[in-house]
Motif scaffolding. Structure first.
Motif, short mmCIF file in Angstrom:
data_model
loop_
_atom_site.label_atom_id
_atom_site.label_comp_id
_atom_site.label_asym_id
_atom_site.label_seq_id
_atom_site.Cartn_x
_atom_site.Cartn_y
_atom_site.Cartn_z
N UNK A 81 -0.06 17.49 -12.11
CA UNK A 81 -0.09 16.31 -12.82
C UNK A 81 -1.13 16.54 -13.83
N UNK A 82 -0.95 16.24 -15.17
CA UNK A 82 -1.97 16.45 -16.24
C UNK A 82 -2.92 15.25 -16.10
N UNK A 83 -4.29 15.71 -15.79
CA UNK A 83 -5.24 14.89 -15.83
C UNK A 83 -5.45 13.81 -17.10
N UNK A 84 -5.40 14.46 -18.21
CA UNK A 84 -6.00 13.73 -19.18
C UNK A 84 -4.44 12.73 -19.69
N UNK A 85 -3.40 13.01 -19.08
CA UNK A 85 -2.27 11.81 -19.28
C UNK A 85 -2.54 10.54 -18.34
N UNK A 100 -5.60 14.84 -6.95
CA UNK A 100 -5.36 13.54 -6.07
C UNK A 100 -5.73 12.37 -7.27
N UNK A 101 -5.33 10.99 -7.20
CA UNK A 101 -5.24 10.18 -8.12
C UNK A 101 -5.20 8.86 -7.16
N UNK A 102 -6.59 7.81 -7.46
CA UNK A 102 -6.50 6.80 -6.91
C UNK A 102 -6.36 5.57 -8.16
N UNK A 103 -5.55 4.79 -7.81
CA UNK A 103 -4.91 3.63 -8.61
C UNK A 103 -5.44 2.10 -8.70
N UNK A 132 -2.45 12.50 -3.16
CA UNK A 132 -3.10 13.93 -3.18
C UNK A 132 -2.13 14.80 -3.36
N UNK A 133 -2.42 15.99 -4.04
CA UNK A 133 -1.61 16.94 -4.36
C UNK A 133 -1.33 17.86 -3.17
N UNK A 163 1.02 -1.10 0.08
CA UNK A 163 -0.12 -0.02 -0.07
C UNK A 163 0.76 1.07 0.08
N UNK A 164 0.33 2.32 -0.86
CA UNK A 164 1.38 3.57 -1.01
C UNK A 164 0.30 4.51 -0.62
N UNK A 165 0.71 5.59 -0.16
CA UNK A 165 0.10 6.93 0.09
C UNK A 165 1.09 8.15 -0.35
N UNK A 166 0.72 8.83 -1.41
CA UNK A 166 2.06 10.06 -1.66
C UNK A 166 1.02 11.13 -1.44
N UNK A 167 1.90 12.24 -1.17
CA UNK A 167 1.64 13.62 -0.92
C UNK A 167 2.53 14.59 -1.64
N UNK A 168 1.90 15.65 -2.27
CA UNK A 168 2.43 16.57 -3.12
C UNK A 168 3.48 16.10 -4.12
#
Length: 365
Positions: free
Chosen positions: A301-305, A325-328, A336-337, A249-254
């Motif tokens: 992050x470019x959403x469309x990419x 934010x992105x869920x994988x 989350x940014x 499990x990974x949680x990323x910030x900024x």
């Protein structure tokens, strides 16, 4: 305090000059000028490694009214290149105050300037984008030479510079989880939050490999905030591709959010003037709710990419609709940014740390 009313000058890359009063150390500094809109939390801003190489402008007109202390720091150093305020409070009033902000700046060798029109400066940055600048307590006799130095400045090797050199272990009583925290320039409150939730935390350097992570057998991985252009960190991005395969499990910030996206072949781009402050609105698309967040970033992050088979945008900025934010799907991860650990800042999104705990427990999030 003011350097005995010594003059200071701010020269922008576009040739605009401001004259004010010197605060902090005397001398000359060059950096990328950005603005932060928070009304409080200036000590956290000054000690946030994400500001590496930047000159920070506080848009709130009065800064320093509650002084500084040895507790409310987010790192053991200051990494910014300069500090700009409209009015510096020299007589703070707070029971926790140990030093004035001016004394703090002097001790940390930060060159700053006060008594300039920060509203005008902020409007320039908003209209033209972030730009380099120079703060100096010396009279600028050769403008062309100074502008040449200003325009030649770039922020390089940011993560490598601010990251720890060796891993460290932070244990708490009755811990139920083991977490590896990648130090890309992490803020202390990320560690505090994890410890308070019953996690033993191993803080590791930015270039720790997947093999080394696997050997530690953690329950989860935290990718921290940090400075600079995320795409510059090629070694880290390639390493994250292997870490993802571990299915931990990974949680990323900024910056951790950006690096995770790049490791999944998404793209990032530089924002015109970034998002910096403790009052940034973010929409959680899953629950259709807007939260007040603390942010400090110049890239997005470019959403469309984002490959729809790999992940989906989970949060967007309510103002400019950029990805927050992105869920994988390809691994047990979300990023989350913004800063859910922010201190000082709003606590609206601290639930994301609970989500990380649930993810490590194998629950749906």
């Amino acid at each position: 305090m003011f350097n005995q009313l010594k003059k200071a000058y701010l020269l922008l890359a576009n040739g605009r000059m401001f004259e004010g009063k010197s605060i902090g150390s005397k001398g000359t500094t060059i950096g990328e000028i950005v603005f932060a809109t928070a009304m409080t939390g200036y000590q956290e801003t000054l000690t946030d490694p994400s500001y590496y190489g930047q000159i920070v402008t506080q848009t709130f007109p009065l800064i320093g009214n509650y002084g500084t202390n040895s507790i409310d720091v987010e790192s053991n150093n200051t990494y910014l290149n300069g500090y700009i305020v409209r009015e510096l409070c020299e007589l703070p009033s707070n029971f926790r105050c140990e030093n004035t902000l001016g004394e703090f700046l002097e001790k940390q060798n930060v060159v700053g300037i006060a008594d300039i029109d920060t509203r005008c400066l902020t409007r320039i940055i908003r209209e033209h984008g972030v730009m380099n600048g120079m703060i100096t307590t010396e009279e600028i006799k050769d403008i062309d030479k100074a502008l040449e130095q200003i325009n030649a400045f770039t922020i390089k090797d940011a993560v490598k510079t601010v990251s720890c050199k060796e891993k460290s272990y932070h244990k708490v009583e009755n811990a139920t989880k083991e977490v590896v925290l990648f130090d890309f320039g992490y803020k202390y409150n990320i560690l505090r939050k994890l410890n308070n939730l019953g996690c033993n935390v191993t803080v590791v350097p930015y270039n720790t490999t997947a093999e080394e992570v696997k050997a530690m057998n953690p329950d989860g991985i935290m990718l921290s905030n940090g400075p600079g252009d995320p795409a510059e960190n090629i070694e880290v991005i390639e390493n994250l591709k292997d870490i993802i395969k571990l299915q931990i499990p990974i949680f990323g910030i900024c910056l951790g959010h950006q690096l995770m996206a790049l490791a999944n072949n998404a793209k990032t781009h530089k924002l015109k003037y970034g998002h910096r402050g403790a009052n940034q609105p973010v929409i959680d698309l899953k629950v259709d709710r807007t939260y007040v967040t603390s942010q400090n970033h110049g890239y997005a992050v470019e959403s469309d990419s984002i490959d729809s088979t790999v992940g989906t945008v989970s949060h967007i900025n309510a103002n400019d609709k950029t990805c927050e934010g992105v869920s994988y799907f390809n691994t047990k991860a979300f990023t989350v940014q913004f800063h859910p650990e922010a201190c000082g800042g709003p606590l609206d999104t601290s639930y994301l740390f609970d989500r990380f705990i649930n993810l490590m427990d194998g629950k749906e999030v």
